[in-house]
Scaffold this active site. Structure first.
Site, PDB file in Angstrom:
ATOM      1  N   GLY A   1      43.015  54.015  37.052  1.00 52.93           N
ATOM      2  CA  GLY A   1      43.831  53.010  36.366  1.00 52.93           C
ATOM      3  C   GLY A   1      43.001  51.744  36.543  1.00 52.93           C
ATOM      4  N   CYS A   2      43.710  50.648  36.494  1.00 55.03           N
ATOM      5  CA  CYS A   2      43.207  49.367  36.380  1.00 55.03           C
ATOM      6  C   CYS A   2      42.449  49.000  37.881  1.00 55.03           C
ATOM      7  CB  CYS A   2      44.440  48.239  36.238  1.00 55.03           C
ATOM      8  SG  CYS A   2      43.804  46.570  36.856  1.00 55.03           S
ATOM      9  N   PHE A   3      41.326  48.679  37.680  1.00 55.18           N
ATOM     10  CA  PHE A   3      40.335  48.452  38.958  1.00 55.18           C
ATOM     11  C   PHE A   3      40.906  47.385  40.017  1.00 55.18           C
ATOM     12  CE2 PHE A   3      36.679  46.990  36.152  1.00 55.18           C
ATOM     13  CZ  PHE A   3      37.264  45.942  35.768  1.00 55.18           C
ATOM     14  N   TRP A   4      41.685  46.452  39.335  1.00 56.08           N
ATOM     15  CA  TRP A   4      42.449  45.354  40.165  1.00 56.08           C
ATOM     16  C   TRP A   4      43.174  46.194  41.244  1.00 56.08           C
ATOM     17  CZ3 TRP A   4      44.326  41.877  35.806  1.00 56.08           C
ATOM     18  CH2 TRP A   4      43.421  41.171  35.229  1.00 56.08           C
ATOM     19  N   CYS A   5      43.985  47.017  40.738  1.00 57.99           N
ATOM     20  CA  CYS A   5      45.003  47.839  41.650  1.00 57.99           C
ATOM     21  C   CYS A   5      44.244  48.681  42.411  1.00 57.99           C
ATOM     22  CB  CYS A   5      45.833  48.774  40.858  1.00 57.99           C
ATOM     23  SG  CYS A   5      46.682  47.806  39.670  1.00 57.99           S
TER      24      CYS A   5
END
Length: 208
Positions: A41-45
């Protein structure tokens, strides 16, 4: 909630695109260190949940698994390049094992939703393990088989296990995004619960 998150994503993306598009250099693995590459998923997460683990020396957000060399965030977000948003971890296997990293990875995203994590939809948000050795490949496949046999999830696991492919670091503004933007709404609603889960469930694996 989904509409709220989608709105927040739009606002954040607009803000991000106004910033510099410069990119850092790929991680240069030190002697006795190993690399792990995960897309969830979102690489920030995914970046945020690994930074506090002992034995983790560096975490870099980037793009992999696609066809276009040196893709930009805008290109990857279109879904046309085939890349996944991913993270690459430099870790010390004498302090934390690859199997332990897999445990944290599967505990902090949904490996049963195809090309989707929550409100983030598209092939760039797929669940995939990119292995760097035969040992990592075997470990990932065995871990998925064990979870499947144990019925860890009510739906089938769709996580792919693939050989590591060319790695392209994401733009500077994506790196260490959560720690630099903790108060932002998307970070607060989506990322903070993942980070808090790691700190609670895996407290024996945290840095001092």
């Amino acid at each position: 909630m989904r509409r709220l998150i989608l709105l927040l994503l739009t606002v954040l993306t607009t803000s991000c695109h106004s910033q510099s598009n410069s990119k850092p250099q790929p991680i240069k693995k030190a002697q006795n260190m190993e690399l792990a590459t995960f897309a969830g998923g979102c690489f920030w997460c995914t970046e945020a949940v690994f930074l506090d683990l002992k034995g983790v020396k560096a975490v870099q957000s980037g793009y992999t698994g696609g066809k276009r060399p040196n893709p930009t965030y805008e290109q990857v977000s279109s879904g046309a390049t085939g890349h996944a948003e991913a993270i690459q971890i430099e870790f010390d296997p004498s302090e934390i094992s690859y199997e332990e990293l897999l445990e944290v990875f599967f505990a902090t995203h949904d490996p049963t939703t195809l090309n989707r994590q929550g409100a983030d939809v598209g092939t760039q948000y797929r669940s995939e393990v990119f292995y760097h050795s035969d040992a990592q490949k075997e470990a990932a496949e065995n871990y998925i088989a064990q979870m499947t046999a144990a019925l860890t999830f009510k739906d089938p696991i769709v996580t792919k296990v693939s050989a590591a492919q060319p790695w392209y670091p994401a733009e500077d503004y994506h790196q260490n995004y959560y720690k630099r933007n903790t108060s932002q709404s998307y970070c607060h609603y989506v990322i903070t619960p993942k980070v808090e889960k790691v700190r609670k469930v895996f407290k024996d694996k945290l840095k001092s």
